[in-house]
Design a protein around this motif. Structure first.
Motif, short mmCIF file in Angstrom:
data_model
loop_
_atom_site.label_atom_id
_atom_site.label_comp_id
_atom_site.label_asym_id
_atom_site.label_seq_id
_atom_site.Cartn_x
_atom_site.Cartn_y
_atom_site.Cartn_z
N ASP A 121 -13.41 24.46 38.50
CA ASP A 121 -13.49 25.91 38.66
C ASP A 121 -14.29 26.29 39.90
O ASP A 121 -14.06 27.35 40.48
CB ASP A 121 -14.11 26.54 37.41
CG ASP A 121 -14.12 28.05 37.47
OD1 ASP A 121 -13.03 28.65 37.50
OD2 ASP A 121 -15.22 28.64 37.49
N GLU A 140 -12.55 27.33 43.29
CA GLU A 140 -11.91 28.64 43.44
C GLU A 140 -10.40 28.48 43.60
O GLU A 140 -9.78 28.94 44.57
CB GLU A 140 -12.50 29.42 44.62
CG GLU A 140 -13.99 29.72 44.46
CD GLU A 140 -14.54 30.52 45.62
OE1 GLU A 140 -13.78 30.76 46.58
OE2 GLU A 140 -15.73 30.89 45.57
N LEU A 141 -9.81 27.81 42.62
CA LEU A 141 -8.37 27.54 42.66
C LEU A 141 -7.57 28.78 42.33
O LEU A 141 -8.04 29.68 41.62
CB LEU A 141 -8.03 26.42 41.67
CG LEU A 141 -8.79 25.11 41.85
CD1 LEU A 141 -8.43 24.16 40.72
CD2 LEU A 141 -8.47 24.47 43.19
N SER A 142 -6.36 28.82 42.83
CA SER A 142 -5.45 29.92 42.53
C SER A 142 -4.67 29.58 41.26
O SER A 142 -3.65 28.88 41.31
CB SER A 142 -4.48 30.14 43.70
OG SER A 142 -3.53 31.12 43.37
N MET A 143 -5.15 30.05 40.12
CA MET A 143 -4.52 29.73 38.85
C MET A 143 -3.10 30.29 38.73
O MET A 143 -2.23 29.61 38.18
CB MET A 143 -5.40 30.24 37.70
CG MET A 143 -6.76 29.56 37.62
SD MET A 143 -6.64 27.75 37.56
CE MET A 143 -5.77 27.52 36.03
N PRO A 144 -2.83 31.52 39.22
CA PRO A 144 -1.43 32.00 39.15
C PRO A 144 -0.46 31.08 39.88
O PRO A 144 0.67 30.86 39.42
CB PRO A 144 -1.50 33.38 39.81
CG PRO A 144 -2.91 33.83 39.61
CD PRO A 144 -3.73 32.59 39.71
N PHE A 145 -0.89 30.52 41.01
CA PHE A 145 -0.02 29.60 41.76
C PHE A 145 0.23 28.34 40.95
O PHE A 145 1.36 27.81 40.93
CB PHE A 145 -0.68 29.26 43.10
CG PHE A 145 0.18 28.42 43.99
CD1 PHE A 145 1.12 28.99 44.83
CD2 PHE A 145 0.05 27.03 44.00
CE1 PHE A 145 1.92 28.21 45.65
CE2 PHE A 145 0.84 26.24 44.81
CZ PHE A 145 1.78 26.83 45.65
N TRP A 184 0.10 27.98 37.56
CA TRP A 184 0.95 28.26 36.41
C TRP A 184 2.39 28.53 36.83
O TRP A 184 3.33 28.26 36.05
CB TRP A 184 0.40 29.45 35.64
CG TRP A 184 -0.88 29.17 34.92
CD1 TRP A 184 -2.09 29.77 35.13
CD2 TRP A 184 -1.11 28.20 33.89
NE1 TRP A 184 -3.04 29.24 34.30
CE2 TRP A 184 -2.46 28.27 33.53
CE3 TRP A 184 -0.28 27.28 33.24
CZ2 TRP A 184 -3.01 27.46 32.54
CZ3 TRP A 184 -0.84 26.46 32.26
CH2 TRP A 184 -2.18 26.57 31.92
N LYS A 185 2.58 29.04 38.02
CA LYS A 185 3.93 29.35 38.49
C LYS A 185 4.73 28.07 38.75
O LYS A 185 5.93 28.00 38.44
CB LYS A 185 3.86 30.18 39.77
CG LYS A 185 5.23 30.50 40.37
CD LYS A 185 5.09 31.31 41.66
CE LYS A 185 6.46 31.58 42.28
NZ LYS A 185 6.34 32.34 43.56
N THR A 223 2.06 26.90 51.57
CA THR A 223 1.17 28.03 51.29
C THR A 223 -0.30 27.62 51.28
O THR A 223 -1.16 28.38 50.85
CB THR A 223 1.52 28.65 49.92
OG1 THR A 223 1.50 27.61 48.92
CG2 THR A 223 2.91 29.29 49.96
N HIS A 254 -1.85 25.53 49.44
CA HIS A 254 -2.39 25.33 48.10
C HIS A 254 -2.21 23.87 47.68
O HIS A 254 -1.87 23.58 46.53
CB HIS A 254 -1.68 26.25 47.09
CG HIS A 254 -2.05 27.69 47.23
ND1 HIS A 254 -1.28 28.60 47.92
CD2 HIS A 254 -3.12 28.38 46.76
CE1 HIS A 254 -1.85 29.79 47.88
NE2 HIS A 254 -2.98 29.69 47.18
N GLU A 277 -4.60 22.72 44.77
CA GLU A 277 -4.18 23.14 43.44
C GLU A 277 -3.11 22.22 42.87
O GLU A 277 -3.18 21.79 41.71
CB GLU A 277 -3.63 24.58 43.48
CG GLU A 277 -4.67 25.66 43.53
CD GLU A 277 -5.14 25.95 44.96
OE1 GLU A 277 -4.85 25.13 45.84
OE2 GLU A 277 -5.78 26.99 45.18
#
Length: 324
Positions: free
Chosen positions: A102, A105-110, A112-113, A286, A288, A291
């Motif tokens: 955590d 600062e990961l992009s969780m929406p990315f 889960w997508k 992107t 990411h 992630e």
């Protein structure tokens, strides 16, 4: 049984040497954490707040709190049963790992997508490549083991050269040699068959020694009894020797398959759409990548846990059969 476990834990906790060890751990952790400097303050800042300045006194107090909580946790866990202790430790370590991730600062929406695609495409390809490679590697290993146990110098020479060569080269080098070298001989194969062939030859060399030791562990009298009954070599191996050698080879074979699942990521250099390749491909456009790589790492971990559980079940089955 529960009462006995609790009593044993209480006796251990209240032994003088145990209490002394707890104090030693406390002061050792205080010293080590103070050497970590401002990292200790940053570790506790989300909990205590921004009033921390990072000075020597703050570091010492925080280090002492962390050390005290660690040792208190160690003492309290000692009162529980063994399985409960293991479960608590696993849960606590998992929480620490999640807190560590955590902090990125990961992009969780990315995540889960794209996670479903990683599972449906990447995991399926990874398991497919690993399973097919394991089947071919097992066939190669059985032939190699029999050759190394035979008195035929030609067969032994080929088997020993094979195991020496493929155990002596890195798996990635073998993948490159097969995918780029075979076309020089006029043999052109696609990326997936090349990866399967490389993993099969690589792990077949290691598994040859596993099967050889398993077959060699069978008493010589078993061979003599099978021959006295008129069994040929193939029938003796299939009906008598291999069934008895199988329980001996299951633990190392399970370890080999777990390693193969992870090493299947090496075939990504050939463009195979397995888990690691998809993680990099999805994340790079992107920015990411982290992630996706962390997601792939967690998926690999889950796969290995499932394989370990399967291996333990198989071992338990053969152990029960052995008891009977």
């Amino acid at each position: 049984m529960i009462y006995q476990d609790t009593v044993e834990s209480e006796v251990i906790v209240h032994k003088p040497w145990f209490v002394g060890s707890i104090f030693a751990v406390v002061f050792t952790l205080v010293f080590v954490l103070n050497l970590a400097g401002t990292a200790v303050v940053e570790l506790m800042r989300p909990i205590i707040g921004d009033q921390l300045q990072g000075g020597l006194s703050d570091r010492f107090v925080i280090s002492f709190i962390i050390a005290f909580l660690f040792c208190l946790n160690l003492v309290l866990i000692g009162y529980a049963r063994l399985k409960v202790q293991i479960g608590i430790v696993w849960f606590q370590l998992l929480v620490l790992f999640l807190a560590f991730f955590d902090s990125f600062e990961l992009s969780m929406p990315f995540i889960w997508k794209h996670l479903p695609y990683l599972v449906t495409q990447g995991v399926v390809t990874t398991i497919y490549v690993s399973a097919i490679s394991l089947i071919f590697a097992s066939i190669i290993a059985v032939v190699g083991a029999i050759s190394k146990l035979s008195s035929n110098g030609f067969a032994y020479g080929i088997a020993s050269f094979y195991t020496s060569f493929f155990r002596g080269l890195p798996a990635l080098m073998q993948i490159y040699l097969i995918y780029l070298g075979l076309p020089q001989l006029g043999i052109v194969i696609d990326a997936v068959p090349a990866g399967v062939l490389a993993l099969s030859l690589c792990y077949g060399a290691y598994m040859t020694e596993i099967f050889r030791s398993g077959i060699a562990s069978i008493d010589r009298g078993q061979w003599e009894a099978s021959r006295a009954m008129g069994f040929g070599f193939g029938l003796s191996m299939r009906k008598i020797v291999l069934p008895q050698a199988l329980p001996v080879t299951i633990p190392p074979m399970g370890n080999m398959f777990i390693s193969m699942v992870k090493d299947s990521s090496l075939v990504s250099v050939l463009g195979v759409w397995e888990l690691s390749f998809l993680a990099r491909t999805i994340g790079q456009p992107t920015f990411h990548v982290l992630e996706m790589l962390l997601s792939a790492s967690l998926i690999y971990w889950i796969l290995t846990i499932l394989l370990e559980l399967l291996q333990s079940r198989i071992e338990l089955h053969y152990n029960k059969s052995k008891v009977k």
